[in-house]
Design a protein around this motif. Sequence first.
Motif, PDB file in Angstrom:
ATOM      1  N   GLY A  81       0.813  -1.218   0.000  1.00 36.35           N
ATOM      2  CA  GLY A  81       0.000   0.000   0.000  1.00 36.35           C
ATOM      3  C   GLY A  81       0.841   1.260   0.000  1.00 36.35           C
ATOM      4  N   LEU A  82       1.987   1.214   0.606  1.00 36.03           N
ATOM      5  CA  LEU A  82       2.889   2.377   0.602  1.00 36.03           C
ATOM      6  C   LEU A  82       3.453   2.638  -0.780  1.00 36.03           C
ATOM      7  N   LEU A  83       3.726   1.591  -1.523  1.00 35.21           N
ATOM      8  CA  LEU A  83       4.322   1.752  -2.850  1.00 35.21           C
ATOM      9  C   LEU A  83       3.288   2.095  -3.914  1.00 35.21           C
ATOM     10  N   GLN A  84       2.048   1.775  -3.702  1.00 34.02           N
ATOM     11  CA  GLN A  84       1.008   2.062  -4.686  1.00 34.02           C
ATOM     12  C   GLN A  84       0.741   3.556  -4.819  1.00 34.02           C
ATOM     13  N   GLU A  85       1.255   4.314  -3.916  1.00 33.50           N
ATOM     14  CA  GLU A  85       1.076   5.764  -3.985  1.00 33.50           C
ATOM     15  C   GLU A  85       2.074   6.404  -4.940  1.00 33.50           C
ATOM     16  N   GLY A  86       2.771   5.614  -5.743  1.00 35.41           N
ATOM     17  CA  GLY A  86       3.704   6.127  -6.730  1.00 35.41           C
ATOM     18  C   GLY A  86       5.111   6.331  -6.223  1.00 35.41           C
ATOM     19  N   LYS A  87       5.398   5.877  -5.034  1.00 30.16           N
ATOM     20  CA  LYS A  87       6.741   6.036  -4.469  1.00 30.16           C
ATOM     21  C   LYS A  87       7.641   4.886  -4.904  1.00 30.16           C
ATOM     22  N   PHE A  89      10.281   4.190  -2.875  1.00 34.33           N
ATOM     23  CA  PHE A  89      10.738   3.676  -1.587  1.00 34.33           C
ATOM     24  C   PHE A  89       9.588   3.762  -0.589  1.00 34.33           C
ATOM     25  N   LEU A  90       9.676   2.994   0.471  1.00 32.48           N
ATOM     26  CA  LEU A  90       8.554   2.857   1.387  1.00 32.48           C
ATOM     27  C   LEU A  90       8.211   4.131   2.156  1.00 32.48           C
ATOM     28  N   LEU A  91       9.221   4.885   2.583  1.00 34.02           N
ATOM     29  CA  LEU A  91       8.955   6.028   3.456  1.00 34.02           C
ATOM     30  C   LEU A  91       9.488   7.351   2.932  1.00 34.02           C
ATOM     31  N   GLY A  92       9.583   7.485   1.632  1.00 33.63           N
ATOM     32  CA  GLY A  92      10.053   8.764   1.115  1.00 33.63           C
ATOM     33  C   GLY A  92      10.721   8.634  -0.236  1.00 33.63           C
ATOM     34  N   SER A  97      16.155   2.288   6.326  1.00 29.69           N
ATOM     35  CA  SER A  97      16.386   0.974   6.923  1.00 29.69           C
ATOM     36  C   SER A  97      15.200   0.030   6.714  1.00 29.69           C
ATOM     37  N   LEU A  98      13.992   0.574   6.662  1.00 26.54           N
ATOM     38  CA  LEU A  98      12.825  -0.277   6.416  1.00 26.54           C
ATOM     39  C   LEU A  98      12.891  -0.898   5.027  1.00 26.54           C
ATOM     40  N   ASP A  99      13.291  -0.132   4.034  1.00 25.84           N
ATOM     41  CA  ASP A  99      13.453  -0.673   2.680  1.00 25.84           C
ATOM     42  C   ASP A  99      14.453  -1.827   2.679  1.00 25.84           C
ATOM     43  N   ALA A 100      15.549  -1.642   3.384  1.00 19.14           N
ATOM     44  CA  ALA A 100      16.580  -2.688   3.435  1.00 19.14           C
ATOM     45  C   ALA A 100      16.060  -3.949   4.127  1.00 19.14           C
TER      46      ALA A 100
END
Length: 111
Positions: A81-87, A89-92, A97-100
């Motif tokens: 759901g975080l990536l469906q917003e067109g990003k 990376f997960l948080l910006g 570290s979350l992406d890793a």
Amino acid sequence: AYHALVAENLVPATLYVTWVDAQSYREHTRVVNSASLPFPLNHIIPRQQRQATRQLLAQLGVASLEEAQRRAAVAYRALDGLLQEGKRFLLGDEPCSLDAKVLAHLWHHRV
């Protein structure tokens, strides 16, 4: 919150796939973890680690591959759901570290 999601869902799934799944353990985990140990520790230590991991997973309520997969699916759906917003990376705009962490688990699960 997302780090907790990873810890509660992806970590147990990765532990299950790595240490409990018979084929994965036999073909990969045991081989890698016994390679640097002298005899007889190369037989004892991986077996002890596998048993300890089984006990931990039982305490966490992960007693089957299906339960491990269910937990991983819950986490991946939430993170998707975080990536469906067109990003990218997960948080910006840059990896964190979350992406890793997620990438490392994703590699293990090969979803």
